[in-house]
Design an enzyme around this catalytic site. Structure first.
Site, PDB file in Angstrom:
ATOM      1  N   ALA A 186      -1.110  -0.124  13.251  1.00 35.88           N
ATOM      2  CA  ALA A 186      -1.595   1.345  12.429  1.00 35.88           C
ATOM      3  C   ALA A 186      -2.957   1.522  12.810  1.00 35.88           C
ATOM      4  O   ALA A 186      -3.793   0.976  12.413  1.00 35.88           O
ATOM      5  CB  ALA A 186      -1.161   1.323  11.243  1.00 35.88           C
ATOM      6  N   TYR A 195     -15.443   2.447   9.950  1.00 37.75           N
ATOM      7  CA  TYR A 195     -13.909   2.487   9.956  1.00 37.75           C
ATOM      8  C   TYR A 195     -13.204   3.006  11.592  1.00 37.75           C
ATOM      9  O   TYR A 195     -12.454   2.137  11.994  1.00 37.75           O
ATOM     10  CB  TYR A 195     -13.334   3.501   8.992  1.00 37.75           C
ATOM     11  CG  TYR A 195     -11.914   3.574   8.894  1.00 37.75           C
ATOM     12  CD1 TYR A 195     -11.180   2.552   8.405  1.00 37.75           C
ATOM     13  CD2 TYR A 195     -11.311   4.903   8.808  1.00 37.75           C
ATOM     14  CE1 TYR A 195      -9.794   2.574   8.255  1.00 37.75           C
ATOM     15  CE2 TYR A 195     -10.026   4.960   8.806  1.00 37.75           C
ATOM     16  CZ  TYR A 195      -8.988   3.903   8.722  1.00 37.75           C
ATOM     17  OH  TYR A 195      -7.582   4.040   8.480  1.00 37.75           O
ATOM     18  N   GLY A 249       0.958  -0.953   0.058  1.00 36.41           N
ATOM     19  CA  GLY A 249       0.004  -0.179  -0.124  1.00 36.41           C
ATOM     20  C   GLY A 249       0.901   1.248   0.077  1.00 36.41           C
ATOM     21  O   GLY A 249       2.076   1.290  -0.203  1.00 36.41           O
TER      22      GLY A 249
END
Ligand SMILES: NC(=O)c1ccc[n+]([C@@H]2O[C@H](COP(=O)([O-])OP(=O)(O)OC[C@H]3O[C@@H](n4cnc5c(N)ncnc54)[C@H](O)[C@@H]3O)[C@@H](O)[C@H]2O)c1
Length: 335
Positions: free
Chosen positions: A117, A149, A10
């Site tokens: 993270a 999220y 990513g």
């Protein structure tokens, strides 16, 4: 040191891979290439100390294979970006909650340390002048996909903390605030690459809402070394650290600055949230980090200016690529 990185293909993960290989680590990446790309790893594919495994964090056997023998693991794999979360709520929840549980369990068994993270999104609608790690979380309705999220990352943190408390898993958490830089795509709702791309194409820059919502952007080149340093501090285990930019700017002013800096003739258009997203979408008006905990631990003091960030993102979107502005030169050793 042997390091495993989930989500290493990513945006942030690929910069971390380069940074760690340049520092002499042996690095293995697990990524399902859902939002990540092999192109992000073009400078390291073929390096004798780099190994890539295509697979999902939902697959325990794949995670076991990647963390086996690692000294430390960075868990970056996640469904990221407002568009992705809103369009694929179920898959996103599974990846962001169950996937993290799989990683925590596998790392515990392997004996490695873990860096997780997390995100400033977990503070939700808290508009405080200076969000500290102990600040309250103010989330909208659980029936709005937009908040899943933040909810999932909050659960991840709670899981990580419980693994630390109950089993002594050496795990540190970083909460990233709008990290920006080359290789980030605007496809899933990230504002800087989207506006830069529009400015370079001469298209209208679409600013959602009234444009007065503010953010503090930080540069991936400042964040990656800080994440690495935090992963090396034993006193970080069981703790969370904010990592964000120090300059607060409204999205409208950001769009104006992008137009000015890139010499674009594009107009700026305000788009109501209901048009940009589904009905009932909510945004946070403001999000300002207090970075003092990370500053005290590892001297975190982000130096890259917003203008420099915009220039580097623009260079990444131009057809003829400039030299990599991050400058972690990975020396390719023969196999
Ligand atoms: N970019 C930011 O501003 C920001 C802010 C806060 C937190 N974060 C966190 O940082 C981490 C990296 O984010 P990013 O911006 O680089 O996003 P990204 O989408 O570029 O990276 C996520 C990576 O995870 C991979 N992935 C997704 N689901 C997977 C699965 N099931 N199995 C294996 N791999 C999977 C994707 O293919 C991708 O390569 C994420 O955990 C994100 O929540 C990023």
């Amino acid at each position: 040191m042997k390091t495993a990185i989930t989500g290493g293909a990513g945006f942030i993960g690929s910069h971390l891979v380069e940074h760690l290989l340049a520092a002499g680590d042996k690095v293995t990446v697990l990524d399902d290439l859902s939002t990540g790309r092999l192109e992000n790893l073009r400078t390291v594919i073929g390096h004798r100390d780099f190994h890539f495994v295509e697979g999902s964090i939902l697959d325990r056997a794949a995670v076991d294979r990647v963390v086996a023998g690692a000294d430390r693991v960075f868990h970056l794999a996640a469904a990221v970006g407002v568009n992705l979360i809103v369009e694929h709520p179920l898959e996103s929840l599974r990846t962001n909650i169950h996937g993290t549980e799989v990683v925590l369990d596998a790392v515990l068994e392997s004996g490695a340390s873990l860096l997780l993270a997390s995100t400033s999104e977990i503070y939700g609608k808290n508009t405080s002048d200076s969000l500290s790690e102990e600040s309250d979380r103010i989330l909208g309705s659980a029936l709005k996909s937009r908040w899943t999220y933040a909810a999932a990352k909050g659960i991840d943190e709670a899981f990580a903390h419980a693994y630390w408390r109950q089993f002594g898993l050496p795990v540190a958490i970083v909460r990233l605030f709008n990290t920006v830089g080359p290789r980030q795509t605007g496809r899933y709702g990230m504002v800087v690459p989207r506006l830069v791309k529009q400015a370079l194409a001469g298209e209208p820059l679409t600013v959602y809402g009234d444009g007065h919502q503010t953010r503090c952007f930080s540069y991936v080149g400042d964040i990656v070394p800080a994440i690495t340093r935090i992963s090396e501090e034993e006193s970080a285990y069981g703790n969370a650290y904010n990592l964000g930019g120090s300059y607060e700017i409204s999205i409208l002013t950001l769009a104006q600055r992008i137009v000015e800096l890139l010499g674009s003739e594009s107009p700026i258009t305000l788009v109501p949230y209901e048009q940009a997203y589904a009905e009932g979408y909510e945004d946070m008006r403001r999000r300002v980090p207090n970075n003092s905990k990370a500053k005290d631990l590892v001297g975190f003091d982000p130096k890259t200016t917003l203008d420099q960030i915009i220039q580097n993102v623009a260079a990444d979107h131009r057809p003829v690529k400039a030299p990599d502005p991050l400058g972690w030169k990975v020396t390719m050793a023969a196999n």
